[in-house]
Scaffold this active site. Structure first.
Site, PDB file in Angstrom:
ATOM      1  CB  ILE A  22       2.909  21.518  38.322  1.00  0.00           C
ATOM      2  CG1 ILE A  22       2.653  20.191  37.592  1.00  0.00           C
ATOM      3  CG2 ILE A  22       1.698  21.947  39.105  1.00  0.00           C
ATOM      4  CD1 ILE A  22       2.420  19.032  38.537  1.00  0.00           C
ATOM      5  CB  THR A  49       4.766  19.496  29.316  1.00  0.00           C
ATOM      6  OG1 THR A  49       3.331  19.365  29.339  1.00  0.00           O
ATOM      7  CG2 THR A  49       5.240  19.331  27.883  1.00  0.00           C
ATOM      8  CB  VAL A  50       9.441  20.617  31.805  1.00  0.00           C
ATOM      9  CG1 VAL A  50      10.955  20.588  31.983  1.00  0.00           C
ATOM     10  CG2 VAL A  50       9.014  21.918  31.140  1.00  0.00           C
ATOM     11  CE  LYS A 101      -1.544  17.143  26.716  1.00  0.00           C
ATOM     12  NZ  LYS A 101      -1.112  17.661  28.013  1.00  0.00           N
ATOM     13  CD  GLU A 143       2.178  16.301  29.412  1.00  0.00           C
ATOM     14  OE1 GLU A 143       1.955  17.341  30.057  1.00  0.00           O
ATOM     15  OE2 GLU A 143       2.938  16.257  28.422  1.00  0.00           O
ATOM     16  N   GLY A 144      -1.205  12.992  30.428  1.00  0.00           N
ATOM     17  CA  GLY A 144      -2.587  13.443  30.505  1.00  0.00           C
ATOM     18  C   GLY A 144      -2.660  14.958  30.455  1.00  0.00           C
ATOM     19  N   GLY A 196      -3.557  18.221  32.487  1.00  0.00           N
ATOM     20  CA  GLY A 196      -3.813  18.691  33.837  1.00  0.00           C
ATOM     21  C   GLY A 196      -3.753  17.559  34.849  1.00  0.00           C
TER      22      GLY A 196
END
Length: 212
Positions: free
Chosen positions: A14, A17-18, A33, A100-101, A103
């Site tokens: 989605i 990451t951005v 991460k 960041e996970g 998914g």
């Protein structure tokens, strides 16, 4: 106290990451991460470093780097790696930390543990990234229920994509959650365009509130 935030999504692919790159840049923070699945092409850490124009030392090394682009439990099995969820602990930093996970919340780390279980142990405020397309109401409300069922603090929802005012409003109302802003799809996606879009659509002070 430094702000620490977990970035998760209501689906895969989605654009979280951005979003994480933009937030890391806006906070002048660190990015981590914990588990990277898939090493062919740019990793998420490399993408954040490029789009967020982060110094190399602000991109912290992953705890696990797995070859296959798949759910971590499967990727680890194929690589012959044993993931130990209890060993995953956010690093200490001297500036805000963006985590960041992989998914969504229900993505399995092992055959017994999902990412939400780890987030519940950390008790770090979560930013739920939600795409604005079809299906987002259901996916986002279910994700909010999953967070609350585990008493995971929620900072708010960050929408990604073209504006869908009704969907965004009903999620905020039924989910009883704060809308942090919406990051539009950018063409071309460049560091400067991302920085400008984030500052135009989000209040950075809302993220600085996440002290832990």
């Amino acid at each position: 106290m430094k702000a620490r935030l977990v970035i998760t999504g209501n689906d895969t692919g989605i654009g979280k990451t951005v979003f994480a790159a933009a937030l890391t840049d806006a906070l002048s923070g660190y990015y981590w991460k914990p588990v990277q699945s898939g090493l062919e092409g740019a990793t998420d850490s490399e993408t954040v470093r490029r789009l967020g124009q982060a110094a190399p030392d602000r991109i912290l090394p992953e705890a696990y780097r797995l070859t296959t682009p798949a759910s971590p439990h499967l990727s680890a099995k194929l690589d012959g790696v044993t993931i130990v969820p209890d060993d995953l602990s956010p690093p200490e930093t001297d500036a805000p930390l963006v985590i960041e996970g992989a998914g969504g919340l229900m993505v399995p780390l092992t055959e017994q543990t999902i990412f939400a279980d780890v987030f519940a142990r950390w008790r770090i405020p979560v930013v739920l990234c939600a795409r604005t397309g079809l299906g987002t109401i259901n996916h986002t409300l279910l994700s909010l229920e999953a967070l609350r069922a585990r008493s995971i603090p929620i900072l708010g929802v960050a929408f990604i994509g073209d504006e869908q005012a009704d969907s965004q409003a009903i999620i905020a109302a039924l989910g009883q959650v704060r809308t942090l802003g919406r990051l539009p799809r950018l063409q071309p996606l460049t560091p400067d365009a991302l920085r400008q879009a984030f500052r135009a659509h989000f209040d950075i002070d809302a993220f600085r509130e996440a002290q832990i």
